[in-house]
Scaffold this active site. Sequence first.
Site, short mmCIF file in Angstrom:
data_model
loop_
_atom_site.label_atom_id
_atom_site.label_comp_id
_atom_site.label_asym_id
_atom_site.label_seq_id
_atom_site.Cartn_x
_atom_site.Cartn_y
_atom_site.Cartn_z
NE ARG A 36 36.39 10.58 39.55
CZ ARG A 36 35.63 10.55 40.30
NH1 ARG A 36 35.30 11.75 40.84
NH2 ARG A 36 34.92 9.54 40.77
CD GLN A 105 30.12 15.53 38.73
OE1 GLN A 105 30.41 16.69 38.53
NE2 GLN A 105 30.61 14.57 38.34
CG ASP A 108 31.69 18.74 50.10
OD1 ASP A 108 30.66 19.47 50.14
OD2 ASP A 108 32.64 18.70 49.24
CG HIS A 123 29.21 10.80 42.88
ND1 HIS A 123 30.28 11.41 42.48
CD2 HIS A 123 28.56 10.38 42.09
CE1 HIS A 123 30.15 11.30 41.27
NE2 HIS A 123 29.18 10.82 40.69
CB CYS A 131 23.75 -0.52 60.02
SG CYS A 131 23.83 -2.32 60.23
CB CYS A 157 21.76 -5.51 63.76
SG CYS A 157 22.80 -5.04 62.35
CB ILE A 236 33.08 27.48 40.57
CG1 ILE A 236 31.62 27.42 40.74
CG2 ILE A 236 33.80 26.49 41.66
CD1 ILE A 236 30.94 27.93 39.56
ZN ZN Z 1 22.46 -2.69 62.14
#
Ligand code: ZN
Length: 250
Positions: A36, A105, A108, A123, A131, A157, A236
């Site tokens: 951002r 947030q 990674d 997030h 799936c 599936c 930080i």
């Molecule tokens: Zn599946």
Amino acid sequence: MESKIDTLAKILKDSTRAVFFGGAGMSTESGIPDFRSADGIYNQNLHRRFRPEEMASHSFLVKHPEEFFDFYRQRMMFLSAAPNAGHKALVRLEQQGILAAVVTQNIDGLHQLAGSKIVYELHGSSRHWHCMDCGKTYPMKYALQEKNQPIPHCTECGGVVRPGVVLYEEALDDAVVQKALRAISAADTLIVGGTSLVVYPAAGMIDYFRGKHLVLINKTETKADAQAELVIRAPIGKTLAEAVDRLMNE
Ligand code: ZN
């Protein structure tokens, strides 16, 4: 005069259930761009037809899966990124019984890779895929295998296998949010780092803090600076590592 690092070390020494609330700035020191920021991917024209925010949305995944996965692999996955000094400092604080939880947030997974045990990823995580039809889980590397290009499919599936991150138009996982809010409400110290607190609802979560010490570490001004006991305008990772070294060497 006491330095801000000394003050942070003292606050940590006085804490037994601190919470770290982190944003993109936490990962930039590991070489992951802040999506951002002014020069981040959300502000670049990467595609002739679509904006990056559009491409990181749920409807885009459904309508244009090939382009979604192409974009995601190229722009949202950082396979060589490693935890930095800040991630490692937080692991030490957890082991010392100072830090109760990390709320992040970022997608990674670097906190867990560093060794943190209690991590709430608001997030989601780019490291865990699943799936969309049957829910079967897959590791991130599944999506990178040649046979799974361009769209990874489920071996059970045949459904589309997607990353376990919260895309635009999707809601945060309520169970994760509740756990994060519980940790923040119970915290004696809240360290907010690497976020300018503009992205909601995550940013509003710090309003749940009722503890003693609010610390903000960010390169630029944040919305909560006025409420904080200590504001440090610095990267930080470096700041946390210095404060934890100070604390441990006392
Ligand atoms: Zn599946």
